[in-house]
Design a protein around this motif. Structure first.
Motif, PDB file in Angstrom:
ATOM      1  N   HIS A  15      24.235 -22.179 105.509  1.00 31.00           N
ATOM      2  CA  HIS A  15      23.819 -21.083 104.627  1.00 31.00           C
ATOM      3  C   HIS A  15      22.880 -21.701 103.608  1.00 31.00           C
ATOM      4  O   HIS A  15      21.793 -21.080 103.247  1.00 31.00           O
ATOM      5  CB  HIS A  15      25.005 -20.153 104.263  1.00 31.00           C
ATOM      6  N   SER A  16      23.381 -22.858 102.986  1.00 33.32           N
ATOM      7  CA  SER A  16      22.569 -23.420 102.124  1.00 33.32           C
ATOM      8  C   SER A  16      22.945 -25.003 101.930  1.00 33.32           C
ATOM      9  O   SER A  16      23.849 -25.342 102.651  1.00 33.32           O
ATOM     10  CB  SER A  16      22.553 -22.684 100.906  1.00 33.32           C
ATOM     11  N   ALA A  17      22.374 -25.543 100.990  1.00 34.78           N
ATOM     12  CA  ALA A  17      22.402 -27.066 100.972  1.00 34.78           C
ATOM     13  C   ALA A  17      24.040 -27.282 100.647  1.00 34.78           C
ATOM     14  O   ALA A  17      24.461 -28.236 101.128  1.00 34.78           O
ATOM     15  CB  ALA A  17      21.581 -27.615  99.748  1.00 34.78           C
ATOM     16  N   SER A  18      24.708 -26.614  99.878  1.00 31.59           N
ATOM     17  CA  SER A  18      26.259 -27.004  99.583  1.00 31.59           C
ATOM     18  C   SER A  18      27.076 -25.831 100.470  1.00 31.59           C
ATOM     19  O   SER A  18      28.221 -25.785  99.951  1.00 31.59           O
ATOM     20  CB  SER A  18      26.404 -27.030  98.182  1.00 31.59           C
ATOM     21  N   CYS A  19      26.453 -24.891 101.546  1.00 30.72           N
ATOM     22  CA  CYS A  19      27.291 -23.905 101.837  1.00 30.72           C
ATOM     23  C   CYS A  19      27.392 -24.139 103.326  1.00 30.72           C
ATOM     24  O   CYS A  19      26.235 -23.862 103.937  1.00 30.72           O
ATOM     25  CB  CYS A  19      27.146 -22.678 101.449  1.00 30.72           C
ATOM     26  N   ARG A  20      28.427 -24.438 104.105  1.00 29.19           N
ATOM     27  CA  ARG A  20      28.484 -24.459 105.504  1.00 29.19           C
ATOM     28  C   ARG A  20      29.237 -23.689 106.069  1.00 29.19           C
ATOM     29  O   ARG A  20      30.638 -23.544 105.723  1.00 29.19           O
ATOM     30  CB  ARG A  20      28.664 -25.933 105.860  1.00 29.19           C
ATOM     31  N   GLU A  21      29.295 -22.887 107.412  1.00 30.16           N
ATOM     32  CA  GLU A  21      30.379 -22.306 107.977  1.00 30.16           C
ATOM     33  C   GLU A  21      30.680 -22.784 109.409  1.00 30.16           C
ATOM     34  O   GLU A  21      29.694 -22.759 110.290  1.00 30.16           O
ATOM     35  CB  GLU A  21      29.884 -20.740 108.011  1.00 30.16           C
ATOM     36  N   LEU A  22      31.919 -23.270 109.701  1.00 29.75           N
ATOM     37  CA  LEU A  22      31.997 -23.810 111.276  1.00 29.75           C
ATOM     38  C   LEU A  22      33.245 -22.839 111.586  1.00 29.75           C
ATOM     39  O   LEU A  22      34.204 -22.632 111.109  1.00 29.75           O
ATOM     40  CB  LEU A  22      32.662 -25.234 110.998  1.00 29.75           C
ATOM     41  N   ALA A  23      32.905 -22.215 112.906  1.00 27.77           N
ATOM     42  CA  ALA A  23      33.810 -21.252 113.540  1.00 27.77           C
ATOM     43  C   ALA A  23      34.034 -21.804 114.869  1.00 27.77           C
ATOM     44  O   ALA A  23      33.136 -22.205 115.628  1.00 27.77           O
ATOM     45  CB  ALA A  23      33.074 -19.848 113.469  1.00 27.77           C
ATOM     46  N   VAL A  24      35.273 -21.815 115.114  1.00 22.18           N
ATOM     47  CA  VAL A  24      35.838 -22.163 116.688  1.00 22.18           C
ATOM     48  C   VAL A  24      36.136 -20.920 117.223  1.00 22.18           C
ATOM     49  O   VAL A  24      37.179 -20.218 116.702  1.00 22.18           O
ATOM     50  CB  VAL A  24      36.861 -23.163 116.469  1.00 22.18           C
ATOM     51  N   ARG A  25      35.657 -20.578 118.450  1.00 25.12           N
ATOM     52  CA  ARG A  25      35.885 -19.296 118.969  1.00 25.12           C
ATOM     53  C   ARG A  25      36.916 -19.532 120.317  1.00 25.12           C
ATOM     54  O   ARG A  25      36.637 -20.690 121.046  1.00 25.12           O
ATOM     55  CB  ARG A  25      34.536 -18.647 119.677  1.00 25.12           C
ATOM     56  N   CYS A  26      38.202 -18.867 120.063  1.00 22.65           N
ATOM     57  CA  CYS A  26      39.251 -19.135 121.279  1.00 22.65           C
ATOM     58  C   CYS A  26      38.994 -18.418 122.539  1.00 22.65           C
ATOM     59  O   CYS A  26      38.024 -17.382 122.311  1.00 22.65           O
ATOM     60  CB  CYS A  26      40.562 -18.991 120.688  1.00 22.65           C
ATOM     61  N   PRO A  27      39.381 -18.951 123.585  1.00 22.36           N
ATOM     62  CA  PRO A  27      39.115 -17.857 124.756  1.00 22.36           C
ATOM     63  C   PRO A  27      39.643 -16.538 124.703  1.00 22.36           C
ATOM     64  O   PRO A  27      40.870 -16.369 123.985  1.00 22.36           O
ATOM     65  CB  PRO A  27      39.789 -18.672 126.091  1.00 22.36           C
TER      66      PRO A  27
END
Lengths: 778, 190
Positions: free
Chosen positions: B21-33
Motif C-alpha cells: 500500500h505504501s513504503a511502510s505498509c504491506r498486506e500479505l494474505a493466504v487464501r485457503c481452499p
C-alpha cells in the motif's frame, strides 16, 4: 488614544466593515511604536453582526477576515481567513515613525503584513532563519526518521477551514487531532482556552497545525497564510492538511522549522471515530495495567487523550463563545431526557432504599436471632446465605445509584468544579447533563473523594472507577432479572392451584422414597448381590435403620395437613428472586432427605471407627504403636495378654468389616446422589448470581464500549498522497467480557481434589463438598 | 499486487497475495481452499441415511426432522466458527502488525499487535506426529526483560503453508520491520 474608522470595499465582495484603529505606545523603551489594529473591542463573537456599521452581511463571503496583529507579547488580534486580507487597512497618518524594526505596511498583500508580524512581535530580535522565527517555548526535538502519524477524527472531515488542536506525542511521533477551530478567532483567546483545558484535563492540548477545506482551486496565498499561522502558534512540526472539493485523497505536509530535517518523511493519516473512542473503555492485558498512562502502549495513550479531553467537547456550535470548534459533539451535546429524569428520581429512591436496608440489617443483626439453635439453623440453610448475599448487593447499589451509567460517572469525575471557571460560558449548574447536581447530592464517599482533582494515574483510576460503575450496573441488572424471573415463577405457581398439586404430590413422594429405602434395607438384610453377611450384625443394623425410617414416615404424616399452607407462604418468597426460590427448593430437598443424611452419618461413623480400630490393632499385631507426640509409628513391646486380646478383637473386626462396609457403601452412594442434585441447583444459583448480564448486553448492543484493542483497515490509496487508514474498535470477546466482569459469589467450590475425596471416602471421613465461605470447618 | 500459488502442509492448494500500500505498509494474505461441494454432500447424505435407518427402526418421524435440523445447525456452526477462508497479515511500519482471519460466513477476527511489543518475526519448526512442519510466528517483547520473549504468536495456523510460502512472507515482513527498527535505533542513538 485616537481612533479612526475606515471602511473599505473589497472588490468583488462589496464588504464594508469598520475597523477601529488605535494607536498605543509600546511598552518597551519607546521602541516599536507602531500602528496596530486592536480589534478586540470590536469583536464580540461573530464579526459582521456586531460591528457598529451596517455591514452588508448578505454579501459576506464564506470566510470573512482580515489579518491584524498587535505588537505585544500577547496577541489580541483577530485572526481570520485571508480572503479579505488584501484589503488591509492603513491610514497614512498612522504609519509608524522612527521604528526601524517595523516595516511600513500598506494595503498590500498578506505577505507584507505577515512580514511585519514576523519581525515585530517581541522586543528581543533574533535573526530570521529559514522560513520564519520561532518564538515561544522550545519543544522537545521531534524524532526524525520515524513515520509521522496523524490521527484525524472522521467527524471533522467536512469541517470548514481552521486550525487543528490536539495532542502531540513526541515519543511516538504521532499527533492526535481533537477538534478544528474555525476562523475567525483571536489567538490569545485560543491559547488561554487551551491553557484552561490543559489545567482541567491534565492533557497537553495545543495547536497542531492547519486544516484547509477548499471547495475550489487551491490558492497560493491561502497556503502561505496557513503556513504563517505556524509562527503565531509555534508548534513543531506544523502539520498542514488540505482537502480539495470532495476528493477522498488529502494532502498532508509538515513544516519543519529546524534546518536539519530536510528529508522527506512518510505521513500516515489515520481516521478514527471520535465518539466511539471517547466512549470506549480499553481492556489492556493485565501486565500492562500497572503502567502509568504516559508510558503505556500507544493505543491507550490515544484513548486516554480523547477520553481526558472530555471538557473540550462540551461546547457545541450553539454556544456564544469566542471559539468555534468542530468535534463529535459540535452539533449538540448528547444528553438524554430519560436519563436525566431517572437521575432526579433516583436520589429520593436511593435514600428510601438505604433507610429500609438499614432497618432490615438492624433486625437481622439483633441479638434475638443470635441464640444458638437459630444461628445454627441460619448457617445451614442456603436460603439465608442467598438472602444475605442479595442484601449486600442492594447495599452496594444504594450507596450511589448515580454510578449506573459509566459515561456519566466519567463526566462527573472530569468536572473539576473549579470556582469561577467560566469555560465558554459554561456554569456548572446549568450543564445539560446535570451531573453537577449528582456531584452535590450524591451520598457516596467514592465520588466525593474522587472528584476534587484528577491525578496523573488517570488510566488506572478510570479503569478502576469504570469497573466499579460496571459492577454496580451488573448487580442492578442481575437483581432485576432475578426478581423478574421469580415473579414469573410465582405467577405460574399460584395459577390453577399449582401449590395444592405440589403439596398433594409431596407426601406420596416422601412415602415412596421411604418404601424404597425399606426395600433396600430388606435386601441388605438378606444376601445382597450374593454376598454372605454376618447375620447378627446385619439384623441389628437393618432393624436400627428400619426403625428410623418408621419414625420419619410418622413425622411426615404428622406434618401433612400443614404442608400446603407452609408451601403457600414459602412460595411467596419467590418474589424476592428466582435464586431465592431455587435455594428454597434445595433446602426442601435437604430437609426431605434428612434421614438419608442421618443414615450416611451413622454408617460413616461406624465404618470409620472400624477402620481406625483395625489399623491400630494391625499395628499391635505387628508389634508397633502410633506415637501421637511424634506423629509416627514406633515399635512397642506388648504384654502377652494385651497381644492376645488385641488379636482377638482384630479378628472380630476384620470379619465384621464386609457388613459394615456394605452398609456404608450403600448409604454413601445415596448421599452422593442427593449432594449432586443439590450441587446442580447451587450451580444454577451461582450462575444467575455471577453472570454480568449488563456487560453482555452492552457488548451485544454497543460493542465499541468494551474494547480489546483496535483494528486498522487500509482505505483507497493514491500515489503521492499519504497512507490512509481507518482505525476501528476491536470489541472484547464474550468470554473475556464474562471473565472480566464476573460478580463474586459466596460459595466456593470443593477444594479437595479427586484423590483426597477418594481417600476420605475410603477412610470413612465425613465429606462436605459444598462448603460455604465463612463456615467453620468440621 | 501479485498472487502466487503454493501448497499447504497437507497438500491442499493455497494462494498468497502480496499488496504494497505504501513504503511502510504491506498486506500479505493466504487464501485457503474453499469448502468442497462433494464433501458437503457426502456428510449430509451420510447423516440423512443414518437418520432414515433410525426412522425405519423406531418409526418415529421426529428422528428425520431432528436430522435435518442438526445438519443445518452443524453447517452454520462450521461455516461461522471453524472454516477459515483467508488469513492475512497487515504490517504497518511504526504502528504494528495486524493478523486477521476471515471465516467462510464472513466473520473476521482481528488481532493488532503494536510495534513496541513486537520483538521479531521468525520461522519455527514443530514436530507433529510423524511430520516436521514449519510455521511463522511473532515473538512478543517481555516488558521487564529486554532480551526475553514473553509470548509467541503463531500465524497462518489453519492454512499451514509450506516453507517456500513462509520464506516469501518472512522476507516481506522483514523488509518493513528492519526499516522500522533501524529508524528507531538511530533515534535512540541521537
Amino acid at each position: 488614544m485616537r481612533t479612526s474608522h475606515c471602511s473599505h470595499n473589497l472588490g468583488a465582495a462589496q464588504f464594508r466593515s469598520h475597523v477601529a484603529i488605535s494607536r498605543e505606545r509600546a511598552g518597551c523603551g519607546g521602541r516599536g511604536k507602531g500602528v496596530f489594529l486592536s480589534c478586540s473591542s470590536l469583536w464580540h463573537g461573530r464579526l459582521p453582526h456586531s460591528s457598529e456599521a451596517a455591514a452588508d452581511t448578505s454579501r459576506l463571503p464564506g470566510r470573512s477576515a482580515w489579518l491584524c496583529w498587535v505588537h505585544h507579547s500577547a496577541l489580541s488580534a483577530v485572526i481570520c481567513a485571508p480572503q479579505l486580507s488584501k484589503a488591509l487597512i492603513t491610514h497614512p497618518k498612522h504609519i509608524p515613525v522612527g521604528a526601524p524594526s517595523h516595516r511600513v505596511w500598506s494595503a498590500g498583500g498578506l505577505r507584507s503584513s505577515c512580514e511585519l508580524h514576523r519581525t515585530a512581535p517581541s522586543p528581543v530580535r533574533t535573526p530570521r532563519v529559514g522560513g520564519g522565527q520561532r518564538c515561544g517555548v522550545s519543544r522537545p526535538p521531534r524524532i526524525a526518521g520515524m513515520v509521522l502519524k496523524v490521527f484525524f477524527p472522521s467527524c471533522c472531515s467536512s469541517a470548514e477551514s481552521g486550525i487543528l488542536i490536539g495532542r502531540w506525542i513526541p515519543e511516538q511521533s504521532s499527533a492526535v487531532v481533537l477538534a478544528v477551530v474555525h476562523f475567525p478567532f483571536i489567538p490569545v483567546q485560543v491559547k488561554q482556552y487551551l491553557r484552561e483545558v490543559q489545567q482541567v484535563a491534565k492533557v497537553s492540548v495545543s495547536v497542531l497545525g492547519s486544516w484547509n477545506n477548499s471547495k475550489q482551486e487551491k490558492e497560493e496565498s491561502l497556503s502561505e497564510f496557513l503556513e504563517d499561522l505556524g509562527t503565531i502558534f509555534s508548534h513543531e512540526p506544523w502539520i498542514q492538511i488540505s482537502k480539495e472539493g470532495d476528493s477522498k485523497f488529502w494532502n498532508c505536509s509538515t513544516l519543519q522549522k529546524q534546518s536539519d530535517s530536510h528529508r522527506e518523511e512518510e505521513i500516515i493519516l489515520v481516521y478514527y471515530d471520535q465518539r466511539k473512542v471517547m466512549l470506549s473503555h480499553l481492556h489492556p492485558p493485565l501486565d500492562t495495567a500497572d503502567l502509568g498512562a504516559e508510558d503505556a502502549s500507544k493505543l491507550s495513550a490515544i484513548f486516554n487523550t480523547v477520553a481526558s479531553s472530555k471538557v473540550l467537547f462540551m461546547t457545541d456550535r450553539y454556544d456564544d463563545g469566542p471559539i468555534k470548534m468542530t468535534h463529535w459533539q459540535s452539533d449538540g451535546v448528547e444528553a438524554s431526557i430519560i436519563v436525566e429524569l431517572m437521575k432526579q428520581a433516583s436520589v429520593p429512591a436511593c435514600m428510601l432504599l438505604t433507610f429500609l436496608l438499614s432497618l432490615v440489617s438492624g433486625v437481622c443483626n439483633s441479638r434475638l436471632l443470635k441464640f444458638w439453635p437459630l444461628s445454627f439453623l441460619w448457617s445451614k440453610l442456603s436460603t439465608c446465605e442467598q438472602l444475605g448475599h442479595r442484601l449486600q448487593h442492594l447495599q452496594v447499589i444504594s450507596s450511589s445509584k448515580k454510578a449506573q451509567n459509566q459515561t456519566q460517572l466519567m463526566r462527573c469525575m472530569l468536572f473539576s468544579g473549579k470556582d469561577g471557571w467560566d469555560l465558554a460560558h459554561r456554569k456548572p449548574v446549568l450543564h445539560p447533563c446535570g451531573e453537577c447536581l449528582a456531584v452535590s447530592t450524591s451520598t457516596s464517599s467514592l465520588l466525593a473523594c474522587m472528584l476534587p482533582r484528577l491525578t496523573k494515574s488517570y488510566h488506572r483510576f478510570s479503569a478502576a472507577l469504570s469497573r466499579r460503575a460496571e459492577r454496580k450496573a451488573n448487580i442492578f441488572v442481575s437483581l432485576l432479572i432475578d426478581v423478574a424471573l421469580g415473579i414469573l415463577l410465582m405467577s405460574w405457581l399460584y395459577r390453577k392451584n399449582q401449590i395444592g398439586h405440589l403439596a398433594d404430590t409431596l407426601i406420596p413422594v416422601a412415602d415412596h422414597v421411604a418404601e424404597e429405602l425399606q426395600d433396600l434395607l430388606q435386601w441388605l438384610m438378606g444376601a445382597p448381590a450374593g454376598l454372605k453377611m454376618n447375620r447378627a450384625l446385619d439384623q441389628v443394623l437393618g432393624r436400627f435403620f428400619l426403625y428410623h425410617i418408621h419414625l420419619w414416615i410418622s413425622y411426615i404424616h404428622l406434618m401433612s395437613p400443614f404442608i400446603e399452607m407452609i408451601l403457600w407462604y414459602v412460595g411467596l418468597s419467590a418474589c424476592l428472586g428466582l435464586t431465592v426460590a431455587l435455594c428454597i427448593l434445595s433446602d426442601i430437598i435437604a430437609l426431605l432427605t434428612f434421614h438419608i443424611y442421618c443414615f450416611y452419618v451413622y454408617g460413616a461413623r461406624l465404618y470409620c471407627l472400624k477402620i481406625y480400630g483395625l489399623s491400630s490393632l494391625w499395628r499391635l499385631f505387628r508389634g508397633k504403636k502410633w506415637n501421637v507426640l511424634r506423629q509416627r509409628v514406633d515399635s512397642c513391646s506388648y504384654d502377652l495378654d494385651q497381644l492376645f486380646i488385641g488379636t482377638l478383637l482384630f479378628t472380630i473386626l476384620l470379619f465384621l468389616l464386609p457388613t459394615t462396609a456394605l452398609y456404608y457403601l450403600v448409604f454413601t452412594l445415596l448421599r452422593l446422589l442427593v449432594v449432586i442434585v443439590q450441587g446442580l441447583i447451587h450451580l444454577l444459583v451461582d450462575l444467575i448470581d455471577s453472570l454480568p448480564l449488563y456487560s453482555v448486553i452492552l457488548r451485544f448492543c454497543r460493542s465499541y464500549r468494551l474494547a480489546a484493542g483496535v483494528k486498522f483497515r487500509v482505505l483507497e490509496q493514491q500515489d503521492g498522497k499519504p497512507l490512509r487508514l481507518l482505525m476501528q474498535i476491536n470489541p472484547l470477546s464474550y468470554g473475556s467480557v464474562v471473565q472480566t466482569y464476573r460478580l463474586p459469589t459466596y460459595s466456593c467450590y470443593p477444594k479437595d481434589s479427586w484423590t483426597s475425596l477418594c481417600k476420605k471416602l475410603f477412610l470413612g471421613e465425613l465429606i462436605y463438598p459444598w462448603k460455604h465461605k465463612g463456615e467453620k470447618q468440621d | 499486487m501479485e498472487e502466487r500459488r503454493y501448497r499447504s502442509a497437507s497438500g491442499a492448494p493455497l494462494a498468497l497475495r502480496c499488496r504494497q500500500h505504501s513504503a511502510s505498509c504491506r498486506e500479505l494474505a493466504v487464501r485457503c481452499p474453499r469448502l468442497q461441494l462433494r464433501s458437503l454432500s457426502a456428510v449430509t447424505s451420510a447423516v440423512w441415511l443414518a437418520a432414515y435407518g433410525l426412522f425405519v427402526l423406531c418409526q418415529n418421524s421426529m428422528v428425520l426432522s431432528a436430522a435435518i435440523f442438526l445438519t443445518l445447525i452443524g453447517l452454520i456452526i462450521y461455516l461461522h466458527f471453524v472454516k477459515i477462508d483467508q488469513e492475512s497479515l497487515l504490517v504497518i511500519g511504526s504502528l504494528g502488525i495486524q493478523v486477521t482471519s476471515s471465516y467462510a460466513s464472513g466473520k473476521e477476527s482481528t488481532t493488532f499487535i503494536e510495534m513496541s511489543q513486537v520483538k521479531d518475526v521468525v520461522i519455527n519448526e514443530a514436530i507433529h506426529m510423524q511430520k516436521v512442519i514449519y510455521y511463522l510466528c511473532i515473538l512478543l517483547q517481555d516488558p521487564q526483560d529486554p532480551q526475553g520473549v514473553s509470548e509467541v504468536v503463531p500465524l497462518f495456523q489453519s492454512s499451514k503453508p509450506r516453507l517456500d510460502c513462509l520464506i516469501e512472507v518472512y522476507k516481506s515482513c522483514h523488509e518493513i520491520l528492519d526499516q522500522t527498527k533501524t529508524a528507531s535505533q538511530s533515534d535512540g542513538v541521537k
